[in-house]
Each structure stands twice: as C-alpha cells, then as structure tokens.
Write an enzyme that holds these catalytic residues in place. Structure first.
Site, PDB file in Angstrom:
ATOM      1  N   GLU A 145      24.637  41.315  53.864  1.00 49.09           N
ATOM      2  CA  GLU A 145      25.336  40.060  54.105  1.00 49.09           C
ATOM      3  C   GLU A 145      24.360  38.912  54.299  1.00 49.09           C
ATOM      4  OE1 GLU A 145      26.565  40.412  58.724  1.00 49.09           O
ATOM      5  OE2 GLU A 145      27.508  41.879  57.401  1.00 49.09           O
ATOM      6  N   CYS A 163      20.547  32.195  56.198  1.00 50.51           N
ATOM      7  CA  CYS A 163      19.974  33.340  56.893  1.00 50.51           C
ATOM      8  C   CYS A 163      20.025  34.540  55.952  1.00 50.51           C
ATOM      9  CB  CYS A 163      20.762  33.629  58.170  1.00 50.51           C
ATOM     10  SG  CYS A 163      20.129  35.020  59.129  1.00 50.51           S
ATOM     11  N   CYS A 209      19.217  48.572  59.693  1.00 46.17           N
ATOM     12  CA  CYS A 209      18.040  48.200  60.499  1.00 46.17           C
ATOM     13  C   CYS A 209      17.707  49.338  61.442  1.00 46.17           C
ATOM     14  CB  CYS A 209      18.321  46.919  61.282  1.00 46.17           C
ATOM     15  SG  CYS A 209      16.890  46.357  62.239  1.00 46.17           S
ATOM     16  N   CYS A 219      18.437  47.609  68.037  1.00 46.27           N
ATOM     17  CA  CYS A 219      18.644  46.786  69.225  1.00 46.27           C
ATOM     18  C   CYS A 219      20.093  46.975  69.697  1.00 46.27           C
ATOM     19  CB  CYS A 219      18.365  45.316  68.917  1.00 46.27           C
ATOM     20  SG  CYS A 219      16.642  45.001  68.440  1.00 46.27           S
ATOM     21  N   CYS A 240      23.065  44.454  68.845  1.00 46.68           N
ATOM     22  CA  CYS A 240      23.182  43.955  67.479  1.00 46.68           C
ATOM     23  C   CYS A 240      24.046  44.866  66.609  1.00 46.68           C
ATOM     24  CB  CYS A 240      21.781  43.833  66.875  1.00 46.68           C
ATOM     25  SG  CYS A 240      21.769  43.154  65.211  1.00 46.68           S
ATOM     26  N   CYS A 264      24.913  39.076  63.047  1.00 55.05           N
ATOM     27  CA  CYS A 264      24.250  39.931  62.056  1.00 55.05           C
ATOM     28  C   CYS A 264      24.904  41.299  61.963  1.00 55.05           C
ATOM     29  CB  CYS A 264      22.769  40.113  62.418  1.00 55.05           C
ATOM     30  SG  CYS A 264      21.749  38.718  61.981  1.00 55.05           S
TER      31      CYS A 264
END
Length: 357
Positions: free
Chosen positions: A92, A105, A112, A116, A119, A342
């Site tokens: 995205e 962005c 990922c 984290c 997130c 995100c």
C-alpha cells in the site's frame, strides 16, 4: 522473452545499455523525459526516438504502472492505494496533500519483520523485499492518478508528486540497496526531479545501516522511529531495540549529524499510558538535548488487534518538550477515515484485521 521493467534503471544504466547496443547515450535522457515527465508507457509513442530504438525498447522492456486493487480517498484529501504486484502480492501507498505540495509515503517490503507492537504492518509476516522498480512504480502510478485528477490544470503543483517519505510498510534499511537505487532514480533532474531535501528516509534503528548511510553524505533527510524515552519501554514495543538499544542508536544519530551536518527527525508516536507521561517527556528531552534535530509527535492510529490506545496527553507532552527547549511539532493526522496507518488496508485485505474493506 521476458521483458525487464524500465523503472529499475537509472539514467546511467540506460546510457550504458544504449551504448552497448549501438545507440546514442543521449537518448537515455529522452526516454526519462517520456516516462517520468510525460508519463508515457508506450515506447512506440516516443516519437523523437529512432524507429530502431523504439523497436529495441518494445522488444526488451516494459513500462507498466502498478495494478490498483483498492483506492480510498479521505475527506481530508489523503489517497491510499492497495496495489497488486506482478506476483499477486499486495502493498500500500499513501498520498498526503500538504501546503507545500503532494507527499507520498512509499512501501519498501511486502510485510515487515521488525514486528513493532503498535504497527499494523507487523501483523503480516515479511514475504520479500520490493525490487527497485516496484518502489519507483508507486510514485509513477500516483503521478498518473494525479495527472487524471488535475487534467484541467496540469501546470498546478498539485498535479505531480513533489515530496517522498519512505515510511510505508517495511524497514527501508532492511532493503538498503534497492531503496538507494530508487532514490537515485527519483532524484534524477531529467526525470521526476524530486530533490534530495524533499526525500525523507525513516528507520526504526538499524544502526549499521545508519552508519553506512551517514558515510554516503547525501542531502536526504533521515527520520528515526524512536517512540520511547528509555530501553524498557522501547524493548516492550520494538524488538529491534534489543539488538540496537537506545544508547547505540543515539551514538549513530550523532555520527550521522557529524558526517552530514543534517538535522535529524525523531518520530514519536504517543500511546496512552505507555510513553506519554510527563516523566517520559522529561526523559526524552534529556536523551536528545544538544542534538541537531526535532521531535515529530504523532497521534496514534489505533489498530483493533493491538492493545494500544491513542494518547489523550499530546498537548501536555508537547508543552513539556517546548519548556525543556526541545524543538517539537505535532503531526497532522491524515486519512483516519480510510485506514491510513501503515499496513491497515493490506492487513484487512489479508484477513488479519477484522474490519471489512
């Protein structure tokens, strides 16, 4: 015969290809102008190129925009697109209208691995790095969308992407070589013409790559996703801190400033009763005092599958930092009504987040 994406080549790469195939290297500039300025994807329409060169390009390369699965536009003008890559994986990209222009962005990985806790990107496992062309095509496709949106006023600064933040899904420094090549391509004066100071790279703290990036001495902005004022809190939210604790991260930041003389940005998402108390603000001020930088305070975009909640103390935290002499701003919220955090849109598509798209 499988064709190569034209978007993975810098102007120097194209010049070398042209020379090796007995074409004039100057034509690389013309190709860049057609693709990145005129947004032309059909090599046959590049009329100032020789017929033999056009045939060569058609036979060996392709210039495909990304395929848009979902496009959402917020009431504040933010546009978020869920793209499908050629291998059917999804990423995205977000366009955020700013007073100074159109900021995009970009995503650098499918998933990922930094995981984290706050997130949505970390809810889906990392599948692979994006190739250079897949990152470039995010900007190209956004420019195509803007060209259509502003077709009656193509001279408007709103009609093209002007700023890039590399802060989407993934850790940019975990895909270092492809990200650096992407920056080389979008920074090209004959192409997108996006200046180095209009590009910001964000990292959650991959210290060896911060050092490597510092040694390159570029004018690209660097943002550190800090989000905590001490190791205990950061360890609980960001697994990378166990490998590179705050002390090592701050050392790397100071080295970056020493090598580049550039100001640093500390990203700090404020999370209710986790990192938003007065003592945290005082601790943060002590940690970064004397560093050439500022704190970007970010209201948290809540994700149902994560336990964290948006802080109610943003203004109070900001005032403490200012009183302590720390430069700080509160970032404007973008696209809260279209899952702009995100990874939210992709995670919903994958069924990891419950809400429907």
């Amino acid at each position: 015969m499988e064709k190569n994406s034209i978007f993975k080549y810098s102007i120097k790469d194209l010049q070398e290809i042209l020379i090796n195939n007995n074409f004039n290297k100057f034509s690389a500039q013309q190709i860049f102008d057609w693709i990145y300025v005129k947004l032309e994807t059909d090599f046959n329409n590049m009329t100032n190129l020789s017929k033999s060169l056009r045939d060569f390009l058609v036979q060996n390369f392709e210039a495909k925009p990304l395929s848009s699965l979902v496009i959402k536009e917020s009431k504040d003008g933010t546009i978020k697109i869920l793209f499908m890559l050629d291998d059917k994986r999804t990423i995205e990209t977000v366009l955020m209208p700013q007073k100074y222009g159109q900021s995009v962005c970009v995503t650098t990985q499918v998933g990922c691995k930094m995981a984290c806790k706050f997130c949505a990107s970390g809810l889906i496992k990392t599948e692979r790095n994006l190739e250079t062309d897949e990152i470039v095509r995010q900007i190209f496709t956004m420019n195509c969308l803007l060209k259509e949106k502003y077709k009656d006023d193509l001279e408007s600064p709103r009609a093209r992407v002007s700023h890039i933040v590399v802060m989407g899904i993934g850790e940019p420094f975990d895909n270092f070589n492809n990200v650096m090549k992407f920056i080389d391509i979008i920074n090209e004066p004959k192409g997108f013409q996006i200046g180095a100071r209009h590009i910001t790279l964000s990292t959650c703290g991959v210290v060896p790559k911060i050092i490597e990036f510092a040694n390159m001495k570029t004018q690209i902005n660097l943002a550190i996703s800090l989000h905590a004022s001490n190791n205990e809190i950061r360890n609980s939210m960001m697994p990378i801190n166990k490998a590179f604790p705050i002390e090592k991260l701050i050392e790397a930041v100071k080295y970056y400033i020493q090598m580049t003389n550039r100001r640093i940005t500390f990203e700090y998402i404020l999370i209710d009763d986790v990192n938003d108390r007065r003592e945290h603000a005082l601790e943060l001020a002590k940690l970064i005092r004397g560093i050439n930088g500022y704190v970007n305070l970010i209201p948290y975009n809540e994700v149902e599958e994560n336990p964290y909640k948006k802080s109610k103390k943003v203004d109070e935290f900001f005032k403490v930092l200012k009183k302590e002499g720390i430069n700080a701003i509160v970032r404007k919220e973008f696209g809260a009504d279209i899952d702009a955090a995100c990874g939210q849109l992709r995670a919903k598509r994958e069924g990891v987040i419950k809400n429907e798209i």
